[in-house]
Each structure stands twice: as C-alpha cells, then as structure tokens.
Design an enzyme around this catalytic site. Structure first.
Site, PDB file in Angstrom:
ATOM      1  N   SER A  19       0.900  -1.168  -0.044  1.00 14.58           N
ATOM      2  CA  SER A  19       0.001  -0.138  -0.027  1.00 14.58           C
ATOM      3  C   SER A  19       0.948   1.287  -0.068  1.00 14.58           C
ATOM      4  O   SER A  19       1.607   1.537   0.868  1.00 14.58           O
ATOM      5  CB  SER A  19      -0.958  -0.018   1.204  1.00 14.58           C
ATOM      6  N   HIS A  44      -1.156  -1.226  -4.183  1.00 15.29           N
ATOM      7  CA  HIS A  44      -2.447  -0.961  -3.845  1.00 15.29           C
ATOM      8  C   HIS A  44      -2.622   0.549  -3.253  1.00 15.29           C
ATOM      9  O   HIS A  44      -1.571   1.351  -2.689  1.00 15.29           O
ATOM     10  CB  HIS A  44      -2.650  -1.822  -2.327  1.00 15.29           C
ATOM     11  N   ASP A  46      -4.929   4.019  -1.630  1.00 20.21           N
ATOM     12  CA  ASP A  46      -5.936   4.037  -0.934  1.00 20.21           C
ATOM     13  C   ASP A  46      -6.504   5.257  -0.888  1.00 20.21           C
ATOM     14  O   ASP A  46      -5.616   6.416  -0.721  1.00 20.21           O
ATOM     15  CB  ASP A  46      -5.384   3.810   0.569  1.00 20.21           C
ATOM     16  N   MET A  48      -9.162   7.919  -0.025  1.00 24.92           N
ATOM     17  CA  MET A  48      -9.906   8.437   0.894  1.00 24.92           C
ATOM     18  C   MET A  48     -10.611   9.762   0.771  1.00 24.92           C
ATOM     19  O   MET A  48     -10.074  10.783   0.459  1.00 24.92           O
ATOM     20  CB  MET A  48      -9.395   8.434   2.440  1.00 24.92           C
ATOM     21  N   HIS A  77      -8.327   1.204  -4.162  1.00 20.68           N
ATOM     22  CA  HIS A  77      -9.267   0.818  -3.140  1.00 20.68           C
ATOM     23  C   HIS A  77     -10.018   2.207  -2.739  1.00 20.68           C
ATOM     24  O   HIS A  77      -9.335   3.055  -2.129  1.00 20.68           O
ATOM     25  CB  HIS A  77      -8.495   0.350  -1.879  1.00 20.68           C
ATOM     26  N   MET A  79     -12.199   4.285  -0.879  1.00 19.90           N
ATOM     27  CA  MET A  79     -12.993   4.677   0.312  1.00 19.90           C
ATOM     28  C   MET A  79     -13.728   5.921   0.241  1.00 19.90           C
ATOM     29  O   MET A  79     -13.559   6.733   0.993  1.00 19.90           O
ATOM     30  CB  MET A  79     -11.928   4.627   1.697  1.00 19.90           C
ATOM     31  N   MET A 148     -11.624  -6.024   4.805  1.00 24.74           N
ATOM     32  CA  MET A 148     -10.926  -5.392   5.703  1.00 24.74           C
ATOM     33  C   MET A 148     -10.302  -5.868   6.859  1.00 24.74           C
ATOM     34  O   MET A 148     -11.308  -6.396   7.852  1.00 24.74           O
ATOM     35  CB  MET A 148     -11.502  -3.984   5.860  1.00 24.74           C
ATOM     36  N   GLY A 153      -9.284   3.616   6.662  1.00 22.78           N
ATOM     37  CA  GLY A 153      -8.946   5.160   7.104  1.00 22.78           C
ATOM     38  C   GLY A 153      -7.664   5.487   7.493  1.00 22.78           C
ATOM     39  O   GLY A 153      -6.984   6.485   7.255  1.00 22.78           O
ATOM     40  N   GLY A 155      -3.388   3.795   8.035  1.00 26.16           N
ATOM     41  CA  GLY A 155      -2.414   2.790   8.123  1.00 26.16           C
ATOM     42  C   GLY A 155      -2.027   2.548   9.707  1.00 26.16           C
ATOM     43  O   GLY A 155      -2.272   3.453  10.552  1.00 26.16           O
ATOM     44  N   GLY A 156      -1.381   1.407   9.643  1.00 25.74           N
ATOM     45  CA  GLY A 156      -0.689   1.344  11.257  1.00 25.74           C
ATOM     46  C   GLY A 156      -1.252   0.791  12.222  1.00 25.74           C
ATOM     47  O   GLY A 156      -0.967   0.793  13.250  1.00 25.74           O
ATOM     48  N   ASP A 183      -6.413  -6.438   4.289  1.00 28.22           N
ATOM     49  CA  ASP A 183      -5.739  -5.237   4.273  1.00 28.22           C
ATOM     50  C   ASP A 183      -6.116  -4.635   5.605  1.00 28.22           C
ATOM     51  O   ASP A 183      -7.099  -4.509   6.036  1.00 28.22           O
ATOM     52  CB  ASP A 183      -6.644  -4.465   3.021  1.00 28.22           C
ATOM     53  N   GLY A 184      -4.982  -4.264   6.193  1.00 33.14           N
ATOM     54  CA  GLY A 184      -4.866  -3.686   7.637  1.00 33.14           C
ATOM     55  C   GLY A 184      -4.053  -4.616   8.260  1.00 33.14           C
ATOM     56  O   GLY A 184      -4.390  -5.588   8.623  1.00 33.14           O
ATOM     57  N   GLY A 185      -2.945  -3.973   9.116  1.00 32.25           N
ATOM     58  CA  GLY A 185      -2.434  -4.933  10.095  1.00 32.25           C
ATOM     59  C   GLY A 185      -1.750  -6.236   9.617  1.00 32.25           C
ATOM     60  O   GLY A 185      -1.464  -6.913  10.172  1.00 32.25           O
ATOM     61  N   GLY A 205       1.117  -2.025   4.200  1.00 27.71           N
ATOM     62  CA  GLY A 205       1.837  -0.617   4.108  1.00 27.71           C
ATOM     63  C   GLY A 205       3.054  -0.634   5.218  1.00 27.71           C
ATOM     64  O   GLY A 205       4.178  -0.893   4.621  1.00 27.71           O
TER      65      GLY A 205
HETATM   66  C1  DX5 Z   1      -6.634   1.393   5.487  1.00 31.44           C
HETATM   67  C2  DX5 Z   1      -5.910   1.062   4.162  1.00 31.44           C
HETATM   68  C3  DX5 Z   1      -4.843   0.310   4.092  1.00 31.44           C
HETATM   69  C4  DX5 Z   1      -3.573   0.833   4.816  1.00 31.44           C
HETATM   70  C5  DX5 Z   1      -2.915  -0.606   5.325  1.00 31.44           C
HETATM   71  O1  DX5 Z   1      -7.789   2.166   5.274  1.00 31.44           O
HETATM   72  O2  DX5 Z   1      -6.911   0.464   3.502  1.00 31.44           O
HETATM   73  O3  DX5 Z   1      -4.514  -0.139   2.965  1.00 31.44           O
HETATM   74  O4  DX5 Z   1      -2.879   1.451   4.079  1.00 31.44           O
HETATM   75  O5  DX5 Z   1      -2.095  -0.231   6.027  1.00 31.44           O
HETATM   76  P1  DX5 Z   1      -1.178  -1.087   7.340  1.00 31.44           P
HETATM   77  O6  DX5 Z   1      -0.581  -2.144   6.390  1.00 31.44           O
HETATM   78  O7  DX5 Z   1      -0.119  -0.191   7.745  1.00 31.44           O
HETATM   79  O8  DX5 Z   1      -2.209  -1.567   8.132  1.00 31.44           O
HETATM   80 ZN    ZN Z   2      -6.527  -0.356   1.408  1.00 36.27          ZN
END
Ligand code: DX5
Ligand code: ZN
Length: 240
Positions: A19, A44, A46, A48, A77, A79, A148, A153, A155-156, A183-185, A205
């Site tokens: 990401s 990827h 993101d 928003m 993606h 959002m 998800m 919303g 990263g991290g 996607d996420g964590g 990410g």
């Molecule tokens: C969150 C995004 C993710 C995010 C993932 O809304 O959709 O793609 O960047 O980031 P990490 O891998 O840091 O959780």
């Molecule tokens: Zn994403």
C-alpha cells in the site's frame, strides 16, 4: 503485463500488494522501484474522501503519476461515500482494478457492470462490522473480495483477529480463481493466519514500507503466506 483487468493475468500464487499510503510521497518512485525489484505483483492505492472515512489521502492526479512511472498493476481501493461519481476518473488516471465498499451509497450491480464496461478488475470490500452476507448477489460477479482487517481510514493499525472467520466465510462463497484480499495490519504472522483461512492477496503498508528493508519484508510476507496456504490450493506458478 497488458493493461486491463490484471487478476486473470497474475496466476494463482499468493500476491503481495504493498500500500503506497505508507510510502514517503517525496520518494515514491524510488520506493516503487524497490517494490518491483522485490517482486511485489501489485500496487495498492488507498483513496479516502474524508467522509466515508475520517481521513484524506490521494486522488486521480496521484494515480496518474504512478501510472506513468510503473508497469505494475494499480489496485485502487475507493474509501468513498459516492464511488459511482468517481470511477471513470480513476479509470482515466490509469487504475487497472477498482474496489468499492459495499457500505457505499450506490447501485452495486450497476457499479460492477460499469467497471466491466471499462475493462477493469472489479473488487468489493467490507468494513469489519459488515457481515459476509452483505455480498449476496455480488460475490459471483467480482474478481476479488477485500476483507478489511482493520477499520478503514488509517495505516498502522492492529490486525483484527476476529476477521479470520469472515475470510473463511467469504472464501466459501467464491469460485476457484476469484481472489480474497486482506488489508490492514498485515505482517508475516497475520498474513499466515489469513492465508490459512483462504486469503490470497496481501495488502501491506507499514510492514513493507515502514520496515527499512523492502526486499526482506516482501519476501517474508510471501513465504509466510505460501507456507500457510491450504494444501488443496497449489501455488502455481512459483514466484521465486
Ligand atoms: C486502510 C487502508 C490500508 C492501509 C494498510 O484504510 O485500506 O490499505 O494502508 O496499512 P497497514 O498495512 O499499515 O495496516
Ligand atoms: Zn486499502
């Protein structure tokens, strides 16, 4: 790779989709070169809107710049509260695949038809609180379902282990060849858990771009995801 729907062109092995939200935007070209050299198959992006999620990120001009820079498929993606208004703009900017949220205010069936008409890969995604049943009538029509594993919303964030059952439920709704993305964590430990439950596209990410060792992070993710893959889904062709 030819432009257009990337998913059928990418074989059946696990896919690593870093990401760019976690990239250093002032050095993103250099980081994309490192991701490509490390064997990441997909980028990827993101998007928003500050409404569907409480954060803002990038828009079509960013996608356009990345499109000019790399041949890697761009997995966008959205959002967005109103994806229908924006999909042509992201298609023109160079998206190869677009994923929209099932919670978004839109005619989902029509949205999928429009993505197909544009020749794009088609994905649908679920917030953590949305059950797999929300995919009824849609699951058969998409290339990919994104489960998800954090609240969208930012990263991290920390991976939500209670999404594993949903990953398995979604996998059970799909045919061979359809993808389940997470996607996420995502890191090697959580990628292995997701892989064992049926995921095969891994967005990461922080783990990849925040690590200081992009090559090692991509390799570790791939190895963990492959090793945990259920035995009845052979990984072909081998990637490394
Ligand atoms: C969150 C995004 C993710 C995010 C993932 O809304 O959709 O793609 O960047 O980031 P990490 O891998 O840091 O959780
Ligand atoms: Zn994403």
């Amino acid at each position: 790779m030819q432009r257009g729907n990337p998913w059928p062109q990418l074989g059946s092995d696990v896919l690593i989709a870093p990401s760019l939200l976690a990239s250093d935007f002032a050095r993103v070209g250099e980081q994309i070169d490192q991701l490509a050299a490390a064997g990441a198959e997909v980028l990827h992006l993101d998007i928003m809107d500050g409404h569907f999620v409480p954060n803002l990120s990038m828009g079509p001009p960013f996608v356009k710049s990345i499109r000019k820079y790399t041949e890697l498929p761009l997995d966008v993606h959205l959002m967005l509260t109103d994806p229908a208004t924006y999909i042509e703009r992201f298609a023109e900017a160079g998206a190869d695949s677009i994923t929209f949220h099932v919670e978004a205010d839109a005619d989902h069936v029509r949205l999928i038809e429009r993505l197909r008409e544009l020749g794009l890969g088609t994905g649908v995604t679920l917030r953590p609180g949305t059950p797999a049943e929300a995919l009824a009538g849609l699951a058969g029509a998409v290339d990919m379902v994104l489960v998800m594993t954090v609240e969208p919303g930012y990263g991290g964030q920390e991976f939500m282990e209670n999404m594993l059952e949903k990953i398995a439920a979604v996998r059970g709704m799909l045919k061979a060849g359809q993808r389940v993305q997470v996607d996420g964590g995502i890191n090697p430990r959580t990628a292995a858990l997701c892989s064992a439950h049926g995921a095969d596209v891994f967005v990461a990410g922080t783990d990849v771009l925040g690590s200081g060792d992009i090559t090692g992070a991509v390799r570790a993710l791939r190895q963990a995801a492959r090793k945990a893959r259920p035995a009845d889904e052979p990984a072909v062709p081998p990637h490394e």
